[in-house]
Enzyme design. Structure first.
Site, short mmCIF file in Angstrom:
data_model
loop_
_atom_site.label_atom_id
_atom_site.label_comp_id
_atom_site.label_asym_id
_atom_site.label_seq_id
_atom_site.Cartn_x
_atom_site.Cartn_y
_atom_site.Cartn_z
N GLY A 165 32.58 22.39 23.01
CA GLY A 165 31.86 23.33 23.86
C GLY A 165 30.86 24.18 23.09
O GLY A 165 29.87 24.65 23.68
N ALA B 83 36.32 25.11 22.99
CA ALA B 83 37.27 25.80 23.85
C ALA B 83 38.45 26.34 23.05
O ALA B 83 38.83 25.76 22.02
CB ALA B 83 37.77 24.88 24.95
N GLU C 246 35.61 15.85 21.50
CA GLU C 246 36.65 15.83 22.53
C GLU C 246 37.41 14.50 22.59
O GLU C 246 38.59 14.49 22.97
CB GLU C 246 36.03 16.13 23.91
CG GLU C 246 35.62 17.58 24.11
CD GLU C 246 34.21 17.87 23.64
OE1 GLU C 246 33.67 18.92 24.00
OE2 GLU C 246 33.65 17.04 22.88
N GLU D 81 27.84 22.05 23.02
CA GLU D 81 27.31 22.01 24.39
C GLU D 81 26.56 23.29 24.71
O GLU D 81 25.52 23.27 25.40
CB GLU D 81 28.45 21.78 25.38
CG GLU D 81 29.03 20.37 25.30
CD GLU D 81 30.18 20.15 26.26
OE1 GLU D 81 30.06 19.28 27.13
OE2 GLU D 81 31.21 20.85 26.13
#
Length: 258
Positions: free
Chosen positions: A174, A129, A197, A177
């Site tokens: 992310g 992110a 994270e 992911e």
């Protein structure tokens, strides 16, 4: 039936070679500044989309997400390329919006047979992110952004065609992911991957806590998530996080490469 199955397997292997070429060539660009041709199992640089190939009007240099429809023997393959070099391909509101729009279009396109997700930026797949952008958001905006990013990655995972992530560099948070949502992951040996994270006292919010255990097993997934440990392409291949490893020179070193 058997002949059709064998033909389908051969077609998938050809597309995996194309994805590996994408990962290897981007990694080579990061090391040398020029494109080194992939040289494995008879493959040549012709297997990799080149500047001379026509991609259609969707490909624009300034776009943060480049959508390429390949031609000739690769017809039916769509390449989605992350192109935010100034932000290490971090997922911003605009990039997520573009990804959502592209994936939505692919869902209903009957001519699409395979989707390859890659980076246009040498040495980086996706840094996760965009935390600089997030720091400027109101708390309600953060929740909305995370929900939209999660929904977009889920839509990618639910595409009705095979999806391949070509990981040529760093894939964190992310970014990993996003790769985990693809059916197959091809990583350069120099790639760095991790769900980091927990270093920020948060948990992966776009499916990583579900897809990583399904991919490598619950025990190892817990260790990697709890510790925020980053592993390289070789270790990811050994653990099963990636399906293929594309090392220096472009050689695939995996049990499925024969």
């Amino acid at each position: 039936m058997a002949a059709a199955a064998l033909g389908g397997l051969g077609l998938l292997r050809a597309r995996l070679r194309l994805a590996a070429a994408a990962a290897t060539t981007s990694a080579a660009l990061g090391r040398t500044g020029h494109c080194a041709p992939p040289l494995w199992r008879g493959a040549t640089a012709a297997a990799l989309p080149s500047a001379g190939r026509s991609y259609g009007s969707q490909a624009k240099e300034e776009e943060e997400l480049r959508v390429r429809y390949l031609d000739d023997e690769h017809k039916g393959i769509v390449v989605l390329g992350l192109n935010r070099s100034h932000a290490k391909n971090a997922l911003s509101k605009n990039l997520v919006k573009m990804m959502s729009k592209a994936v939505d279009a692919l869902k209903s396109d009957k001519k699409v047979r395979t989707v390859i997700f890659r980076s246009e930026v040498p040495g980086i797949f996706c840094a996760g992110a965009d935390l600089k952008e997030r720091a400027k958001m109101h708390s309600s905006e953060v929740s909305s952004f995370v929900s939209r990013a999660r929904a977009t990655i889920n839509e990618l995972a639910n595409l009705p065609v095979p999806t391949i992530a070509a990981i040529d560099g760093t894939a964190l948070g992310g970014g990993l992911e996003l790769a985990l949502a693809c059916d197959i992951r091809v990583a350069a040996s120099s790639a760095k991957m991790g769900l980091v994270e927990t270093k920020l006292a948060i948990i992966p919010g776009a499916g990583g806590t579900q897809r990583l255990p399904r991919t490598i097993g619950v025990s190892l997934a817990k260790e990697l998530i709890f510790s925020a440990r980053i592993v390289d392409g070789t270790r990811s291949n050994e653990s099963g996080k990636t399906s293929y490893q594309s090392g220096n020179g472009g050689r695939l070193s995996n049990r499925f490469s024969n």
